[in-house]
Scaffold this motif. Sequence first.
Motif, PDB file in Angstrom:
ATOM      1  N   MET A 230       0.848  -1.181   0.000  1.00 31.21           N
ATOM      2  CA  MET A 230       0.000   0.000   0.000  1.00 31.21           C
ATOM      3  C   MET A 230       0.890   1.240   0.000  1.00 31.21           C
ATOM      4  N   ILE A 231       0.471   2.264  -0.725  1.00 26.48           N
ATOM      5  CA  ILE A 231       1.225   3.508  -0.780  1.00 26.48           C
ATOM      6  C   ILE A 231       1.115   4.224   0.568  1.00 26.48           C
ATOM      7  N   GLU A 232       2.223   4.749   1.035  1.00 33.79           N
ATOM      8  CA  GLU A 232       2.214   5.493   2.288  1.00 33.79           C
ATOM      9  C   GLU A 232       1.300   6.705   2.154  1.00 33.79           C
ATOM     10  N   PRO A 233       0.471   6.992   3.179  1.00 34.07           N
ATOM     11  CA  PRO A 233      -0.447   8.134   3.088  1.00 34.07           C
ATOM     12  C   PRO A 233       0.293   9.423   2.721  1.00 34.07           C
ATOM     13  N   GLU A 234      -0.169  10.075   1.677  1.00 33.75           N
ATOM     14  CA  GLU A 234       0.484  11.288   1.201  1.00 33.75           C
ATOM     15  C   GLU A 234      -0.449  12.478   1.355  1.00 33.75           C
ATOM     16  N   GLY A 235       0.120  13.668   1.272  1.00 34.29           N
ATOM     17  CA  GLY A 235      -0.659  14.888   1.370  1.00 34.29           C
ATOM     18  C   GLY A 235       0.037  15.885   2.266  1.00 34.29           C
ATOM     19  N   THR A 236      -0.570  17.037   2.422  1.00 32.90           N
ATOM     20  CA  THR A 236      -0.022  18.101   3.250  1.00 32.90           C
ATOM     21  C   THR A 236      -1.090  18.571   4.231  1.00 32.90           C
ATOM     22  N   LEU A 237      -0.711  18.688   5.484  1.00 31.04           N
ATOM     23  CA  LEU A 237      -1.655  19.141   6.504  1.00 31.04           C
ATOM     24  C   LEU A 237      -1.687  20.658   6.543  1.00 31.04           C
ATOM     25  N   ASP A 238      -2.884  21.222   6.726  1.00 33.19           N
ATOM     26  CA  ASP A 238      -2.955  22.675   6.877  1.00 33.19           C
ATOM     27  C   ASP A 238      -2.542  23.056   8.297  1.00 33.19           C
ATOM     28  N   ASP A 239      -2.361  24.349   8.516  1.00 35.72           N
ATOM     29  CA  ASP A 239      -1.835  24.815   9.801  1.00 35.72           C
ATOM     30  C   ASP A 239      -2.763  24.509  10.970  1.00 35.72           C
ATOM     31  N   ASN A 240      -4.066  24.476  10.735  1.00 39.88           N
ATOM     32  CA  ASN A 240      -5.007  24.176  11.818  1.00 39.88           C
ATOM     33  C   ASN A 240      -4.823  22.760  12.339  1.00 39.88           C
ATOM     34  N   PHE A 241      -4.675  21.805  11.400  1.00 35.90           N
ATOM     35  CA  PHE A 241      -4.443  20.424  11.804  1.00 35.90           C
ATOM     36  C   PHE A 241      -3.124  20.309  12.564  1.00 35.90           C
ATOM     37  N   LYS A 242      -2.085  20.959  12.043  1.00 30.57           N
ATOM     38  CA  LYS A 242      -0.777  20.890  12.700  1.00 30.57           C
ATOM     39  C   LYS A 242      -0.851  21.443  14.119  1.00 30.57           C
ATOM     40  N   ALA A 243      -1.533  22.581  14.276  1.00 32.62           N
ATOM     41  CA  ALA A 243      -1.640  23.199  15.603  1.00 32.62           C
ATOM     42  C   ALA A 243      -2.404  22.303  16.568  1.00 32.62           C
ATOM     43  N   GLU A 244      -3.480  21.684  16.076  1.00 37.29           N
ATOM     44  CA  GLU A 244      -4.270  20.814  16.945  1.00 37.29           C
ATOM     45  C   GLU A 244      -3.483  19.573  17.347  1.00 37.29           C
ATOM     46  N   LEU A 245      -2.776  18.986  16.394  1.00 34.66           N
ATOM     47  CA  LEU A 245      -1.970  17.808  16.702  1.00 34.66           C
ATOM     48  C   LEU A 245      -0.848  18.147  17.673  1.00 34.66           C
ATOM     49  N   GLU A 246      -0.212  19.286  17.459  1.00 39.41           N
ATOM     50  CA  GLU A 246       0.867  19.692  18.363  1.00 39.41           C
ATOM     51  C   GLU A 246       0.328  19.888  19.785  1.00 39.41           C
ATOM     52  N   ASN A 247      -0.838  20.487  19.891  1.00 35.21           N
ATOM     53  CA  ASN A 247      -1.443  20.700  21.208  1.00 35.21           C
ATOM     54  C   ASN A 247      -1.754  19.373  21.896  1.00 35.21           C
ATOM     55  N   ILE A 248      -2.318  18.414  21.133  1.00 39.87           N
ATOM     56  CA  ILE A 248      -2.622  17.083  21.688  1.00 39.87           C
ATOM     57  C   ILE A 248      -1.346  16.391  22.152  1.00 39.87           C
ATOM     58  N   TRP A 249      -0.317  16.455  21.323  1.00 38.42           N
ATOM     59  CA  TRP A 249       0.945  15.771  21.627  1.00 38.42           C
ATOM     60  C   TRP A 249       1.615  16.387  22.859  1.00 38.42           C
ATOM     61  N   MET A 250       1.651  17.714  22.928  1.00 35.02           N
ATOM     62  CA  MET A 250       2.299  18.384  24.056  1.00 35.02           C
ATOM     63  C   MET A 250       1.532  18.158  25.361  1.00 35.02           C
ATOM     64  N   ASN A 251       0.198  18.146  25.290  1.00 30.13           N
ATOM     65  CA  ASN A 251      -0.594  17.862  26.490  1.00 30.13           C
ATOM     66  C   ASN A 251      -0.338  16.445  26.995  1.00 30.13           C
ATOM     67  N   PHE A 252      -0.239  15.510  26.065  1.00 29.51           N
ATOM     68  CA  PHE A 252       0.071  14.135  26.449  1.00 29.51           C
ATOM     69  C   PHE A 252       1.433  14.056  27.123  1.00 29.51           C
TER      70      PHE A 252
END
Length: 233
Positions: free
Chosen positions: A142-164
Amino acid sequence: MDSTADSLVLPIFPLECTLLPGEPQVLRIFEPRYKQMLDDCLLDDLPFGICLVDPFHPVNGWTGPHLIGTTARICGHEEAGSNHIIEIQGQRRFRIMEIIEPVAPPMDAIQHRVFPDLESLMEMVGGDEDSRLYIRAKVEWMIEPEGTLDDNFKAELENIWMNFLSSLAKQNSMPEEMVEEWKNAQLATVCDWDASSIWRIASVLVADPNEKQSLLESANLLELVTELMHVID
């Protein structure tokens, strides 16, 4: 792992867990069929495929696999009595195209209460040198998931990761003066926000095998991140 111009054959290990790309795990091998699989993989330094079990699609009496799984590279191996303990790491996603059935049904179906040794079992079931006790399958990558995340997704993921990470530091009584430096070092391991970054976060934050399986089946990066947000919400 056998290959031809138009197919790739992998040993398949159905388990009640899901392995994500890059994720480390430790397995205990004790059944004859998987000892045979381990011997084959160690002999030729090859990976095997891990798939979440699918009880609704048995294979020659055994519980069958889901059709999407991940190859596992053997990183470490030791014997512990009659068991084998192996350290593995997830590699590439694959999709099963055709199941190759094992030569023997489950042990109770051939009226044995204990596992015989591998050689005796192969003689008992009449297997030849090409027969295997474990499930194999013709697969495609299977092809590795490709694409680019927008800044909102990046900010939300960073917040989740840092809180964890903050919660983890607190649970482990990490000195306050070390916490921010450690969190920033951990953030640096996922700051590309590509598929490998998302797999790393998911392998830490998601424990349920079925939820991890839904992530594994994602077609692109946006679908993967959207599903991850859903399961950790």
